[in-house]
Design a protein around this motif. Sequence first.
Motif, PDB file in Angstrom:
ATOM      1  N   LYS B 201       0.846  -1.192   0.000  1.00 28.87           N
ATOM      2  CA  LYS B 201       0.000   0.000   0.000  1.00 28.87           C
ATOM      3  C   LYS B 201       0.884   1.246   0.000  1.00 28.87           C
ATOM      4  CE  LYS B 201      -3.799  -2.266   0.375  1.00 28.87           C
ATOM      5  NZ  LYS B 201      -4.520  -2.441  -0.897  1.00 28.87           N
ATOM      6  N   GLY B 202       0.565   2.172  -0.872  1.00 30.73           N
ATOM      7  CA  GLY B 202       1.277   3.440  -0.866  1.00 30.73           C
ATOM      8  C   GLY B 202       2.553   3.465  -1.672  1.00 30.73           C
ATOM      9  N   LYS B 203       2.911   2.310  -2.227  1.00 26.71           N
ATOM     10  CA  LYS B 203       4.175   2.273  -2.972  1.00 26.71           C
ATOM     11  C   LYS B 203       4.022   2.965  -4.330  1.00 26.71           C
ATOM     12  CE  LYS B 203       8.330   0.944  -4.228  1.00 26.71           C
ATOM     13  NZ  LYS B 203       9.513   1.621  -3.694  1.00 26.71           N
ATOM     14  N   TYR B 204       2.956   2.628  -5.054  1.00 24.50           N
ATOM     15  CA  TYR B 204       2.763   3.189  -6.378  1.00 24.50           C
ATOM     16  C   TYR B 204       1.492   4.035  -6.411  1.00 24.50           C
ATOM     17  CZ  TYR B 204       6.112  -0.504  -7.378  1.00 24.50           C
ATOM     18  OH  TYR B 204       7.212  -1.322  -7.350  1.00 24.50           O
ATOM     19  N   GLY B 205       1.620   5.294  -6.812  1.00 24.50           N
ATOM     20  CA  GLY B 205       0.490   6.195  -6.861  1.00 24.50           C
ATOM     21  C   GLY B 205      -0.333   6.023  -8.133  1.00 24.50           C
ATOM     22  N   LYS B 206      -1.484   6.687  -8.154  1.00 25.13           N
ATOM     23  CA  LYS B 206      -2.387   6.556  -9.303  1.00 25.13           C
ATOM     24  C   LYS B 206      -1.807   7.161 -10.573  1.00 25.13           C
ATOM     25  CE  LYS B 206      -6.561   6.324  -6.528  1.00 25.13           C
ATOM     26  NZ  LYS B 206      -7.649   7.097  -5.909  1.00 25.13           N
ATOM     27  N   ASN B 207      -0.963   8.176 -10.410  1.00 27.64           N
ATOM     28  CA  ASN B 207      -0.423   8.868 -11.569  1.00 27.64           C
ATOM     29  C   ASN B 207       0.985   8.382 -11.926  1.00 27.64           C
ATOM     30  OD1 ASN B 207      -2.781  10.522 -11.581  1.00 27.64           O
ATOM     31  ND2 ASN B 207      -1.873  11.644  -9.850  1.00 27.64           N
ATOM     32  N   ASP B 333       6.684  -4.874  -7.001  1.00 24.52           N
ATOM     33  CA  ASP B 333       7.203  -4.316  -5.753  1.00 24.52           C
ATOM     34  C   ASP B 333       8.027  -5.353  -4.978  1.00 24.52           C
ATOM     35  OD1 ASP B 333       7.654  -2.696  -3.577  1.00 24.52           O
ATOM     36  OD2 ASP B 333       5.685  -3.073  -2.682  1.00 24.52           O
ATOM     37  N   ASP B 334       9.309  -5.137  -4.980  1.00 21.90           N
ATOM     38  CA  ASP B 334      10.242  -6.071  -4.329  1.00 21.90           C
ATOM     39  C   ASP B 334      11.063  -5.265  -3.313  1.00 21.90           C
ATOM     40  OD1 ASP B 334      12.324  -7.730  -3.661  1.00 21.90           O
ATOM     41  OD2 ASP B 334      12.979  -8.117  -5.718  1.00 21.90           O
ATOM     42  N   PRO B 335      10.640  -5.305  -2.043  1.00 18.21           N
ATOM     43  CA  PRO B 335      11.227  -4.401  -1.040  1.00 18.21           C
ATOM     44  C   PRO B 335      12.742  -4.466  -0.920  1.00 18.21           C
ATOM     45  CG  PRO B 335       9.287  -5.494  -0.127  1.00 18.21           C
ATOM     46  CD  PRO B 335       9.561  -6.121  -1.462  1.00 18.21           C
ATOM     47  N   VAL B 336      13.335  -5.616  -1.192  1.00 16.35           N
ATOM     48  CA  VAL B 336      14.776  -5.738  -0.997  1.00 16.35           C
ATOM     49  C   VAL B 336      15.547  -5.901  -2.304  1.00 16.35           C
ATOM     50  CG1 VAL B 336      14.336  -6.818   1.249  1.00 16.35           C
ATOM     51  CG2 VAL B 336      14.844  -8.254  -0.730  1.00 16.35           C
ATOM     52  N   GLY B 337      14.854  -5.898  -3.420  1.00 13.68           N
ATOM     53  CA  GLY B 337      15.547  -6.050  -4.701  1.00 13.68           C
ATOM     54  C   GLY B 337      15.974  -7.477  -5.001  1.00 13.68           C
ATOM     55  N   ALA B 338      15.333  -8.441  -4.362  1.00 16.61           N
ATOM     56  CA  ALA B 338      15.790  -9.835  -4.501  1.00 16.61           C
ATOM     57  C   ALA B 338      15.599 -10.381  -5.910  1.00 16.61           C
ATOM     58  CB  ALA B 338      15.052 -10.726  -3.493  1.00 16.61           C
ATOM     59  N   THR B 390      -7.304 -20.464  -0.868  1.00 18.96           N
ATOM     60  CA  THR B 390      -7.720 -21.177   0.350  1.00 18.96           C
ATOM     61  C   THR B 390      -7.527 -20.294   1.589  1.00 18.96           C
ATOM     62  OG1 THR B 390      -5.544 -22.222   0.408  1.00 18.96           O
ATOM     63  CG2 THR B 390      -7.339 -23.478  -0.584  1.00 18.96           C
ATOM     64  N   MET B 391      -6.328 -20.218   2.084  1.00 16.64           N
ATOM     65  CA  MET B 391      -6.106 -19.480   3.329  1.00 16.64           C
ATOM     66  C   MET B 391      -5.751 -18.014   3.118  1.00 16.64           C
ATOM     67  SD  MET B 391      -2.563 -21.451   4.307  1.00 16.64           S
ATOM     68  CE  MET B 391      -2.325 -20.695   5.903  1.00 16.64           C
ATOM     69  N   GLY B 392      -5.531 -17.638   1.859  1.00 18.91           N
ATOM     70  CA  GLY B 392      -5.134 -16.263   1.588  1.00 18.91           C
ATOM     71  C   GLY B 392      -3.643 -16.089   1.765  1.00 18.91           C
ATOM     72  N   ILE B 393      -3.060 -15.143   0.993  1.00 14.41           N
ATOM     73  CA  ILE B 393      -1.619 -14.923   1.130  1.00 14.41           C
ATOM     74  C   ILE B 393      -1.301 -13.511   1.608  1.00 14.41           C
ATOM     75  CG2 ILE B 393      -0.951 -16.673  -0.560  1.00 14.41           C
ATOM     76  CD1 ILE B 393      -0.583 -14.475  -2.626  1.00 14.41           C
ATOM     77  N   ARG B 394      -2.309 -12.632   1.617  1.00 16.82           N
ATOM     78  CA  ARG B 394      -2.015 -11.248   1.978  1.00 16.82           C
ATOM     79  C   ARG B 394      -2.747 -10.858   3.258  1.00 16.82           C
ATOM     80  NH1 ARG B 394      -0.436  -6.316  -1.768  1.00 16.82           N
ATOM     81  NH2 ARG B 394      -0.412  -4.711  -0.151  1.00 16.82           N
ATOM     82  N   VAL B 395      -2.057 -10.131   4.118  1.00 17.37           N
ATOM     83  CA  VAL B 395      -2.684  -9.647   5.343  1.00 17.37           C
ATOM     84  C   VAL B 395      -3.714  -8.583   4.993  1.00 17.37           C
ATOM     85  CG1 VAL B 395      -0.630 -10.133   6.731  1.00 17.37           C
ATOM     86  CG2 VAL B 395      -0.917  -7.881   5.694  1.00 17.37           C
ATOM     87  N   SER B 396      -4.585  -8.261   5.925  1.00 19.25           N
ATOM     88  CA  SER B 396      -5.597  -7.241   5.673  1.00 19.25           C
ATOM     89  C   SER B 396      -4.953  -5.864   5.584  1.00 19.25           C
ATOM     90  CB  SER B 396      -6.619  -7.246   6.810  1.00 19.25           C
ATOM     91  OG  SER B 396      -6.032  -6.689   7.972  1.00 19.25           O
ATOM     92  N   ASP B 397      -5.677  -4.904   4.995  1.00 20.44           N
ATOM     93  CA  ASP B 397      -5.150  -3.549   4.869  1.00 20.44           C
ATOM     94  C   ASP B 397      -4.809  -2.962   6.233  1.00 20.44           C
ATOM     95  OD1 ASP B 397      -5.618  -3.901   2.238  1.00 20.44           O
ATOM     96  OD2 ASP B 397      -7.000  -2.208   2.001  1.00 20.44           O
ATOM     97  N   GLU B 399      -3.998  -4.611   9.001  1.00 20.28           N
ATOM     98  CA  GLU B 399      -2.787  -5.254   9.523  1.00 20.28           C
ATOM     99  C   GLU B 399      -1.546  -4.709   8.832  1.00 20.28           C
ATOM    100  OE1 GLU B 399      -4.552  -9.641  10.832  1.00 20.28           O
ATOM    101  OE2 GLU B 399      -3.899  -9.294   8.768  1.00 20.28           O
ATOM    102  N   GLU B 400      -1.664  -4.473   7.525  1.00 23.44           N
ATOM    103  CA  GLU B 400      -0.511  -3.950   6.798  1.00 23.44           C
ATOM    104  C   GLU B 400      -0.156  -2.553   7.306  1.00 23.44           C
ATOM    105  OE1 GLU B 400      -0.853  -4.188   2.545  1.00 23.44           O
ATOM    106  OE2 GLU B 400       0.988  -3.044   2.234  1.00 23.44           O
ATOM    107  N   TYR B 401      -1.190  -1.756   7.557  1.00 24.53           N
ATOM    108  CA  TYR B 401      -0.943  -0.394   8.048  1.00 24.53           C
ATOM    109  C   TYR B 401      -0.329  -0.420   9.441  1.00 24.53           C
ATOM    110  CZ  TYR B 401      -1.700   4.325   9.694  1.00 24.53           C
ATOM    111  OH  TYR B 401      -1.504   5.569  10.219  1.00 24.53           O
ATOM    112  N   GLU B 402      -0.851  -1.285  10.299  1.00 20.36           N
ATOM    113  CA  GLU B 402      -0.324  -1.388  11.669  1.00 20.36           C
ATOM    114  C   GLU B 402       1.040  -2.073  11.708  1.00 20.36           C
ATOM    115  OE1 GLU B 402      -1.501  -0.254  14.550  1.00 20.36           O
ATOM    116  OE2 GLU B 402      -3.155   0.739  13.494  1.00 20.36           O
ATOM    117  N   GLY B 403       1.342  -2.798  10.679  1.00 20.45           N
ATOM    118  CA  GLY B 403       2.568  -3.584  10.669  1.00 20.45           C
ATOM    119  C   GLY B 403       2.259  -5.044  10.923  1.00 20.45           C
ATOM    120  N   VAL B 404       2.888  -5.912  10.155  1.00 22.69           N
ATOM    121  CA  VAL B 404       2.601  -7.332  10.323  1.00 22.69           C
ATOM    122  C   VAL B 404       3.191  -7.892  11.617  1.00 22.69           C
ATOM    123  CG1 VAL B 404       2.217  -7.871   7.893  1.00 22.69           C
ATOM    124  CG2 VAL B 404       4.544  -7.878   8.795  1.00 22.69           C
ATOM    125  N   ASP B 405       4.111  -7.161  12.233  1.00 23.37           N
ATOM    126  CA  ASP B 405       4.718  -7.683  13.467  1.00 23.37           C
ATOM    127  C   ASP B 405       3.680  -7.930  14.550  1.00 23.37           C
ATOM    128  OD1 ASP B 405       7.088  -7.464  12.204  1.00 23.37           O
ATOM    129  OD2 ASP B 405       7.941  -5.947  13.519  1.00 23.37           O
TER     130      ASP B 405
END
Lengths: 422, 422, 422
Positions: B201-207, B333-338, B390-397, B399-405
């Motif tokens: 979220k917030g990485k790529y803007g609409k424009n 979006d690859d946070p570490v450039g892997a 099935t179980m989903g791979i992405r946390v909720s918005d 949770e992502e905002y609060e941090g997955v920790d």
Amino acid sequence: MEDILNLRYALDTFYFLVSGALVMWMAAGFAMLEAGLVRAKNTTEILTKNIGLFAIACVMYMLCGYNIMYPADGNGIFPALDFSFMFGGDNDPAEVLAQNPEEWYDGSYYSGMSDFFFQVVFVATAMSIVSGAVAERMKLWSFFLFSVVLTGFIYPLQGYWKWGGGFLDGLGFNDFAGSGVVHLCGATAALAGVLLLGARKGKYGKNGEITPIPGANLPLATLGTFILWLGWFGFNGGSELVLSNVEEANAVAAVFVNTNMAAAGGVIAALITARLLFGKADLTMALNGALAGLVAITAEPLAPTPILATIVGVVGGIIVVFSIVALDKVKIDDPVGAISVHGTVGMWGLIAVVISNEDATLTAQLIGLVTIFGFVFVSSLIVWSILKTTMGIRVSDEEEYEGVDIAECGMEAYPEFTSSKV
Amino acid sequence: MEDILNLRYALDTFYFLVSGALVMWMAAGFAMLEAGLVRAKNTTEILTKNIGLFAIACVMYMLCGYNIMYPADGNGIFPALDFSFMFGGDNDPAEVLAQNPEEWYDGSYYSGMSDFFFQVVFVATAMSIVSGAVAERMKLWSFFLFSVVLTGFIYPLQGYWKWGGGFLDGLGFNDFAGSGVVHLCGATAALAGVLLLGARKGKYGKNGEITPIPGANLPLATLGTFILWLGWFGFNGGSELVLSNVEEANAVAAVFVNTNMAAAGGVIAALITARLLFGKADLTMALNGALAGLVAITAEPLAPTPILATIVGVVGGIIVVFSIVALDKVKIDDPVGAISVHGTVGMWGLIAVVISNEDATLTAQLIGLVTIFGFVFVSSLIVWSILKTTMGIRVSDEEEYEGVDIAECGMEAYPEFTSSKV
Amino acid sequence: MEDILNLRYALDTFYFLVSGALVMWMAAGFAMLEAGLVRAKNTTEILTKNIGLFAIACVMYMLCGYNIMYPADGNGIFPALDFSFMFGGDNDPAEVLAQNPEEWYDGSYYSGMSDFFFQVVFVATAMSIVSGAVAERMKLWSFFLFSVVLTGFIYPLQGYWKWGGGFLDGLGFNDFAGSGVVHLCGATAALAGVLLLGARKGKYGKNGEITPIPGANLPLATLGTFILWLGWFGFNGGSELVLSNVEEANAVAAVFVNTNMAAAGGVIAALITARLLFGKADLTMALNGALAGLVAITAEPLAPTPILATIVGVVGGIIVVFSIVALDKVKIDDPVGAISVHGTVGMWGLIAVVISNEDATLTAQLIGLVTIFGFVFVSSLIVWSILKTTMGIRVSDEEEYEGVDIAECGMEAYPEFTSSKV
């Protein structure tokens, strides 16, 4: 034949030195693990303790510990101290090369200096276990004085009973690389200290509530765990003592694999156990699970198959979670879980030997366990008590509130990151 | 002669174990690199993933991966599983010592356990690559389930095609230590995951604007890079598989030098490229440049001269900067450039083999590259898709905002250092 | 006999490679030590310098430094450059195996590539010393240009005088692993830079008051010290150059033990000295004490008994505390204490050789010391002066106040942890 003897000696010495260097590296592991699990205001002091205790352990073990644990004349609990080592000297090349290669492994097959190097880093490991359990409230210089006694006398004496050829060895007690001699020993000394020291202020409430005190820097704690995992290949792998033929090389390789598998099993078991108990994937439990797996396999990393080694680690990883919870219930405050990881699981490791090693008996293992625990607990309690009644072992309430870093070391670990005390 | 055979076996086994320990240490490198490059609020979770995936990789590779990749009977893609390894057993000393030393290198010249140890840390490396790319938004337990499949099945299958004697090996595909089998494999599995997962979220803007999300702890990221650099000496150096004569020792030494020079070339090239593109000396690009140099030389670290190895690394260091910029442009979006470091540069490494190794052909290299990419991409996409539905791979918005920790692990990595969410 | 020659060669080569890898790891140690001891706002830049200088050192030493220091034809200060190394090539197996084993140690007994690997990480160590002393105010790219000259020319030239068979070697100057050639060299180059650069803003007041500027991250600094301690086993241990018989193996083991004991002595001495001087257990002094012990023993880690090695370290640990205080008094601003640790104590190490090594003379040691100091100081001063008058060596006051991280690298090291500049 001389060429072969030269090469064997060189290879076995090198294997010992590499193993010893890996175990020395565990000192950094304990330092990072403990620094990561205490609060920011107590970090400088725990770092100072860790580097200081390592230095003290090296000097005390050179001055007397090594000679007590491995007496030159092979006799007695209090051997006539032999200071020849301290003044240099190693195996005479002419004598080494004159050996009958068939009897090689009864003779001097690697450098005595390399043996000292490997042994000296073990005593530092035992002492490192203590620093974590007494963190955040113990006086620095009292801790250092205790380090002098443990590394110079307590550890070497009980080490002699097993590895120096003492009575535990005679009884058939098995402890390959030191679940008992090193880990249980360190944890027991820590337990005695914690009992006299008391819990950190604010940890246990009047109505039985337990306040979690989170560590300030979990990446450091994780780094410390990985360092310990790596160093353990030297700790267990080097404890085979010989490498230079097919059977021994196979044995060293099996120890590496089993050590790794037990750690892996410990991680998975602790993660799942914590998830079931607490509903979350608890990182600190995963780290303690890795260490628990490693401690558990240390008493017998050679005999099990890889899958059995994994199971030994799995059990260790489950035990450690329950042990940490249980110690908190009885108000034994161990900020990093060291007593559970090295003590409770160290006991499990000693007992688990009987599953895979046919030569081990439950009786002998329990005698060894009780002997080490009893001797180290009583002797440590005496030393801690003397320190408590003379110079004191606990900082003042105000110093504890402000953090021991300022009181003991005069500097903060993270002066720019923390604006208020926790 | 027996003495010589014993010593050879012991030295080659020890070389393997030391190399394997260095590769195991790379797990700490990935953990620190990724923990340094994510935001503070997602640090505990990435650490948990890293230690957890290592444990899972070890167990899965023991249970089935090793037997799939190196089938005991040498036949087929799905060999009859041979669990003899799991239950212990290693080369019989009598058989080893009865070998004709002239045919030594066709026989069992080092411990089978040491081989497993060296191989098992490779599969963990491949999986470590994935965790960085999907950081800061993927569900923890879905990630662990994917780890089970990749390390137990996907990695071993494609590894068998090259290193287990499968069809890619038969075609003349060259991949000395795994630019393709390990690094491209990990990066491809990561790419499939990232495509299904979407950007943070917030990485790529609409424009079309791209918001940089800086890592919380660059010293950790630098430490991780140095750890990986060190570990790579085991990764590439151990992949020569034999050490014990003049030619092989020279080869291992050449691999060490070339590995080091490629990393050095990568650092310098990435620093200068970033300076020219962005006007600053970008540390994270320098780190990725080092890793790019290492990945680039991994497919052929033996044949080049040191200066050619440096150039291979330089090209890798340039490619990685442009690849990171390009992936951001297409909103991968690859946070570490892997994906860039291990995927794009892994491809370059496979192709670069033809420059220095006369036995390599561009055709065979491309077939290997496409095979690995295609198989790993499709199989990973299927597994990720099943997990997603099935179980989903992405946390909720939220949770992502609060941090997955907090959401996943229930604890912050730096509870005292961060007062507000970023 | 061929078998023996093969095995010897392989073992000695492997010992060299393992030692070199440990020394390479010291680069991470310097990076962490320096990153921990500077302020948060200057951390990214010091990390960039550390990884950049390592890469530069490797490339410059390959291109010319190695050939200057160890000229292929054995003649002259400015040898005809021999680029054969750069284009590959190592000892011919046939020639190695045709040697008379009795004359083995005059011949080529290990891989030339492994020798380069071991030497190249030494030059990086020398350069790493400089980066700490000039931290927090020097321009990044000027620093890199100086790195090019020091690692390509200044270091190799003075290294040639001792280790390449030059005139200092002929005079009987003793420097086993480089208290002078590496540590004093680096510290002297740093001193020249610091004198031209001036102190950090706010460090020294008009009325002689000295403002302490605490490091931002002491766990990192401690980690760096432990890394250096570990790496030093390769630095000193590998400098015996041969391992493969009883005498040499004993020697390598003695070097390991003495190196460790000197570090331990340094820690204890610095802790107690600082306690007596400042009233607190100063962690940074303990860390510098460990390094001082290591630097002190580096000129002669073989001849002393372990107890004498401890004393050499103790003296180093005392000297370093007084040297740091003294340099501050004369307003030589060295943020990490590198000039004291590697320079002042490096001199002590060179002189201490005469205590344990009967072959050493005080005259020869002093000539070596003065030669290295004089040559490196004058040549470095010239290079720094040229840089100062052309591109400048110091950042602007505003950049220094804001932190060099933003100015030079465009990114903060801890973007979420620090809310205000210190």
